[in-house]
Design an enzyme around this catalytic site. Structure first.
Site, PDB file in Angstrom:
ATOM      1  N   ASP A   1       0.920  -1.157   0.151  1.00 56.66           N
ATOM      2  CA  ASP A   1       0.102   0.007   0.102  1.00 56.66           C
ATOM      3  C   ASP A   1       0.881   1.165  -0.047  1.00 56.66           C
ATOM      4  O   ASP A   1       1.956   1.083   0.484  1.00 56.66           O
ATOM      5  CB  ASP A   1      -0.775  -0.098   1.322  1.00 56.66           C
ATOM      6  CG  ASP A   1      -1.795   1.194   1.390  1.00 56.66           C
ATOM      7  OD1 ASP A   1      -2.580   1.800   0.491  1.00 56.66           O
ATOM      8  OD2 ASP A   1      -1.885   1.769   2.453  1.00 56.66           O
TER       9      ASP A   1
ATOM     10  N   ASP B   1       0.091   5.138   1.177  1.00 56.83           N
ATOM     11  CA  ASP B   1       0.156   5.935   2.392  1.00 56.83           C
ATOM     12  C   ASP B   1       0.110   5.239   3.542  1.00 56.83           C
ATOM     13  O   ASP B   1      -0.854   4.384   3.727  1.00 56.83           O
ATOM     14  CB  ASP B   1      -1.189   6.583   2.067  1.00 56.83           C
ATOM     15  CG  ASP B   1      -1.206   7.808   0.692  1.00 56.83           C
ATOM     16  OD1 ASP B   1       0.027   8.323   0.290  1.00 56.83           O
ATOM     17  OD2 ASP B   1      -2.306   7.865   0.162  1.00 56.83           O
TER      18      ASP B   1
ATOM     19  N   TYR C   1      -4.751  12.291   1.924  1.00 59.16           N
ATOM     20  CA  TYR C   1      -4.750  12.399   0.559  1.00 59.16           C
ATOM     21  C   TYR C   1      -3.588  13.360  -0.107  1.00 59.16           C
ATOM     22  O   TYR C   1      -3.570  14.479  -0.510  1.00 59.16           O
ATOM     23  CB  TYR C   1      -6.111  13.551   0.380  1.00 59.16           C
ATOM     24  CG  TYR C   1      -7.454  12.939   1.034  1.00 59.16           C
ATOM     25  CD1 TYR C   1      -8.105  12.008   0.113  1.00 59.16           C
ATOM     26  CD2 TYR C   1      -7.799  13.340   2.129  1.00 59.16           C
ATOM     27  CE1 TYR C   1      -9.178  11.253   0.677  1.00 59.16           C
ATOM     28  CE2 TYR C   1      -9.310  12.784   2.669  1.00 59.16           C
ATOM     29  CZ  TYR C   1      -9.804  11.608   1.834  1.00 59.16           C
ATOM     30  OH  TYR C   1     -10.780  11.253   2.134  1.00 59.16           O
TER      31      TYR C   1
END
Length: 183
Positions: free
Chosen positions: A8, A10, A19
């Site tokens: 993954d 973040d 974000y």
């Protein structure tokens, strides 16, 4: 067939500040380059699989994502790490705008990104590993037939659902090569 470590983004590769889409906001998790280099030396492909609902929500564009991703990819290359694939989902079933509002098969916990990578890169999922920071990453691994799902503490607050779905919980990606070597 190849084996891979799916990452993954973040919370695993970079600090999750919510974000993240600008180079100036992108801060690497300590030890990520060294860990990935060791994983490559161990014979694993490195494949990034990341949900990017900020695109769906209109917070940033796919071009913004690609610009940041290209910069990140070059950073890895500069450290001797070739990323074998980068897959992203720009959709969100509830909060997406326009064409991005869809219930797709690529958004984790669904396994679409992982399955696409497996097909394109000829990856043996039974020999592969997922590293993520939340339960949905662990669920995607399970749905894709990946037996080892590692939850790291460098991202989202580790919750009971994530721990329940994970094979093991480690402090960060820096600890992954040592864990894998002992499998």
């Amino acid at each position: 067939m190849n084996k891979a470590v799916f990452l993954d983004r973040d919370g695993v590769i970079n600090i999750d500040k919510g974000y993240v889409h600008l180079v100036d906001d992108f801060e690497y998790v300590e030890g990520v380059f060294e860990a990935c280099l060791t994983l490559k030396e161990m014979g694993y492909m490195i494949v990034v699989v990341t949900n990017q609902s900020g695109i769906a929500r209109g917070m940033y564009s796919e071009d913004d994502f690609h610009h940041l991703t290209e910069w990140m990819d070059w950073n890895f290359a500069d450290k001797g790490v070739e990323l074998d694939g980068i897959y992203y989902c720009p959709h969100h079933a509830e909060k997406g705008l326009g064409d991005y509002k869809q219930d797709c098969d690529c958004r984790k916990p669904k396994p679409g990104m992982l399955n696409s990578a497996a097909e394109f890169l000829e990856i043996d999922m039974s020999q592969s590993i997922m590293v993520g920071d939340k339960a949905d990453d662990m669920r995607a691994a399970k749905a894709a037939g990946i037996p080892t799902a590692i939850l790291v503490k460098t991202g989202k607050v580790v919750d009971e659902a994530g721990v329940k779905e994970a094979t093991i919980v480690l402090d960060s990606i820096a600890d992954v090569p040592t864990y894998i070597a002992d499998l």
